[in-house]
Write a protein that holds these residues in place. Structure first.
Motif, PDB file in Angstrom:
ATOM      1  N   SER A 142       4.622   1.010  19.344  1.00 52.27           N
ATOM      2  CA  SER A 142       3.209   0.743  18.448  1.00 52.27           C
ATOM      3  C   SER A 142       1.866   1.094  19.299  1.00 52.27           C
ATOM      4  O   SER A 142       1.782   2.031  19.894  1.00 52.27           O
ATOM      5  CB  SER A 142       3.107  -0.803  18.174  1.00 52.27           C
ATOM      6  OG  SER A 142       2.103  -1.126  17.397  1.00 52.27           O
ATOM      7  N   ALA A 167       0.888   5.431  17.342  1.00 50.39           N
ATOM      8  CA  ALA A 167      -0.195   6.406  16.923  1.00 50.39           C
ATOM      9  C   ALA A 167      -0.619   7.105  18.255  1.00 50.39           C
ATOM     10  O   ALA A 167      -0.490   6.544  19.233  1.00 50.39           O
ATOM     11  CB  ALA A 167      -1.379   5.517  16.310  1.00 50.39           C
ATOM     12  N   SER A 172      -6.689   6.103  14.750  1.00 50.38           N
ATOM     13  CA  SER A 172      -5.871   5.822  13.621  1.00 50.38           C
ATOM     14  C   SER A 172      -5.736   4.376  13.681  1.00 50.38           C
ATOM     15  O   SER A 172      -5.468   3.683  12.550  1.00 50.38           O
ATOM     16  CB  SER A 172      -4.433   6.459  14.036  1.00 50.38           C
ATOM     17  OG  SER A 172      -4.465   7.738  13.715  1.00 50.38           O
ATOM     18  N   LEU A 173      -5.645   3.839  14.847  1.00 45.42           N
ATOM     19  CA  LEU A 173      -5.601   2.121  14.731  1.00 45.42           C
ATOM     20  C   LEU A 173      -6.976   1.622  14.269  1.00 45.42           C
ATOM     21  O   LEU A 173      -6.800   0.628  13.561  1.00 45.42           O
ATOM     22  CB  LEU A 173      -5.559   1.790  16.310  1.00 45.42           C
ATOM     23  CG  LEU A 173      -4.147   2.218  16.924  1.00 45.42           C
ATOM     24  CD1 LEU A 173      -4.299   1.918  18.413  1.00 45.42           C
ATOM     25  CD2 LEU A 173      -2.795   1.670  16.362  1.00 45.42           C
ATOM     26  N   GLU A 176      -6.742   1.975  10.394  1.00 48.77           N
ATOM     27  CA  GLU A 176      -5.949   1.218   9.710  1.00 48.77           C
ATOM     28  C   GLU A 176      -6.396  -0.296   9.505  1.00 48.77           C
ATOM     29  O   GLU A 176      -6.412  -1.050   8.519  1.00 48.77           O
ATOM     30  CB  GLU A 176      -4.400   1.277  10.326  1.00 48.77           C
ATOM     31  CG  GLU A 176      -3.316   0.518   9.709  1.00 48.77           C
ATOM     32  CD  GLU A 176      -3.098   0.965   8.276  1.00 48.77           C
ATOM     33  OE1 GLU A 176      -2.465   0.217   7.286  1.00 48.77           O
ATOM     34  OE2 GLU A 176      -3.374   2.206   8.054  1.00 48.77           O
ATOM     35  N   LEU A 234       1.549   0.648  10.600  1.00 47.83           N
ATOM     36  CA  LEU A 234       1.071   1.972  10.768  1.00 47.83           C
ATOM     37  C   LEU A 234       1.825   3.151  10.192  1.00 47.83           C
ATOM     38  O   LEU A 234       3.027   3.090  10.091  1.00 47.83           O
ATOM     39  CB  LEU A 234       1.186   2.266  12.261  1.00 47.83           C
ATOM     40  CG  LEU A 234       0.121   1.916  13.304  1.00 47.83           C
ATOM     41  CD1 LEU A 234       0.634   2.177  14.710  1.00 47.83           C
ATOM     42  CD2 LEU A 234      -1.141   2.637  13.130  1.00 47.83           C
ATOM     43  N   GLU A 238       1.310   8.925  11.059  1.00 48.49           N
ATOM     44  CA  GLU A 238       0.586   9.208  12.091  1.00 48.49           C
ATOM     45  C   GLU A 238       1.703   9.771  13.411  1.00 48.49           C
ATOM     46  O   GLU A 238       1.317  10.465  14.127  1.00 48.49           O
ATOM     47  CB  GLU A 238       0.470   7.608  12.617  1.00 48.49           C
ATOM     48  CG  GLU A 238      -0.874   7.064  11.975  1.00 48.49           C
ATOM     49  CD  GLU A 238      -1.948   7.858  11.982  1.00 48.49           C
ATOM     50  OE1 GLU A 238      -2.386   8.535  13.008  1.00 48.49           O
ATOM     51  OE2 GLU A 238      -2.637   7.835  11.042  1.00 48.49           O
ATOM     52  N   HIS A 259       8.164  -2.077  11.174  1.00 42.51           N
ATOM     53  CA  HIS A 259       7.492  -1.694  12.457  1.00 42.51           C
ATOM     54  C   HIS A 259       8.095  -2.190  13.558  1.00 42.51           C
ATOM     55  O   HIS A 259       8.165  -1.560  14.748  1.00 42.51           O
ATOM     56  CB  HIS A 259       5.999  -2.270  12.386  1.00 42.51           C
ATOM     57  CG  HIS A 259       5.156  -1.952  13.321  1.00 42.51           C
ATOM     58  ND1 HIS A 259       4.480  -0.453  13.631  1.00 42.51           N
ATOM     59  CD2 HIS A 259       4.623  -2.670  14.403  1.00 42.51           C
ATOM     60  CE1 HIS A 259       3.745  -0.607  14.769  1.00 42.51           C
ATOM     61  NE2 HIS A 259       3.885  -1.811  14.996  1.00 42.51           N
TER      62      HIS A 259
END
Length: 287
Positions: A142, A167, A172-173, A176, A234, A238, A259
């Motif tokens: 993660s 990611a 990207s984090l 999201e 995620l 990614e 996840h």
């Protein structure tokens, strides 16, 4: 508090003022509470670790090590995670002759609290490298995958990197997180401004430092990318983007895995050992 309730609260704050909404979103993004507890299913393996406490940045950091000899594989948990999450992978690594080392990042698990961001993960990795030398492997899950990629891109030495459910870029984090909360454009802009100020970067310098898609790993450091196709934290896209951007990277998409569960999937442990073995043989050939 349910996610829908949190999102509603942030939107209510944003309706009053984008700056207020941005401030609330910022606090939520960097919150490390509640701390993850060790589930019963991981307890026996977690208890089998040798514990030590090191000081990094003036804070006590708990380090767990399984095994006394063998090449060292360092495991890096994500935001609101802890070292015990890697319990499913430890027996596999030990059976193959590796030592496994994981740490509770500051403000996580059993480590000392306080404000924390990606730089704290990297500081711990830097200190571990100072103590142990080059790693045989570095695995991040993660947010920990982003930290691991960043550390290696900026000089940490390892024979192999593994990014699981991660990611390759901080944007990207942020994307999201903003999507989940339903942030409007003005609130999102304020939130991202606060984020950049927190890590001491501009948008351009943050991309240069942390974006492993735009600025991939050196091809000399083999990369394995693993992601579950049921990941709700995620999107698998990614990991696909990270693998496609990195020369020689291998991508494994684990069916029916989410996840967290992806860490206990047989496909994950098999791919991990194969990757470490290839990296070790490559090191011997090039030596």
């Amino acid at each position: 508090m349910p996610a829908t309730t949190i999102a509603t609260g942030v939107r209510a704050a944003s309706a009053l003022s984008p700056r207020l909404g941005g401030a609330v979103a910022y606090r939520l993004f960097f919150s490390t509470r509640p701390r993850m507890r060790v589930p019963e299913r991981w307890a026996a393996i977690d208890a089998d670790a040798r514990r030590e406490t090191i000081i990094v940045g003036g804070r006590r950091v708990v380090v767990s090590t399984w095994g006394e000899v063998g090449p060292l594989v360092v495991l890096v948990h994500g935001w609101r995670g802890r070292a015990a999450q890697f319990a499913p992978l430890v027996p596999t690594l030990r059976a193959a002759g590796y030592r496994a080392l994981a740490f509770d990042a500051p403000a996580h698990g059993g480590s000392q609290g306080g404000p924390v961001d990606i730089r704290d993960w990297i500081a711990v990795l830097t200190e571990l490298q100072r103590r142990h030398g080059r790693f045989a492997g570095l695995l991040g899950h993660s947010f920990g995958a982003l930290a691991a990629l960043t550390a290696v891109r900026h000089g940490l030495e390892t024979d192999a990197v593994v990014a699981i459910a991660g990611a390759g870029r901080p944007q990207s984090l942020l994307d999201e997180f903003a999507r989940r909360l339903g942030l409007d454009a003005a609130t999102r802009a304020d939130f991202e401004r606060r984020f950049l100020a927190r890590v001491g970067e501009t948008a351009a310098s943050a991309a240069a430092r942390y974006d492993a898609v735009a600025h991939p790993l050196d091809p000399g450091v083999p990369l394995l990318v693993v992601h579950g196709d049921r990941d709700r934290e995620l999107p698998v896209d990614e990991s696909i983007a990270l693998a496609e951007a990195t020369t020689g990277a291998r991508l494994v998409v684990v069916r029916e895995a989410g996840h967290g569960r992806v860490l206990s999937a047989l496909e994950t442990s098999d791919a991990l050992l194969a990757h470490l073995d290839r990296a070790a043989r490559g090191s011997v050939v090039s030596a």
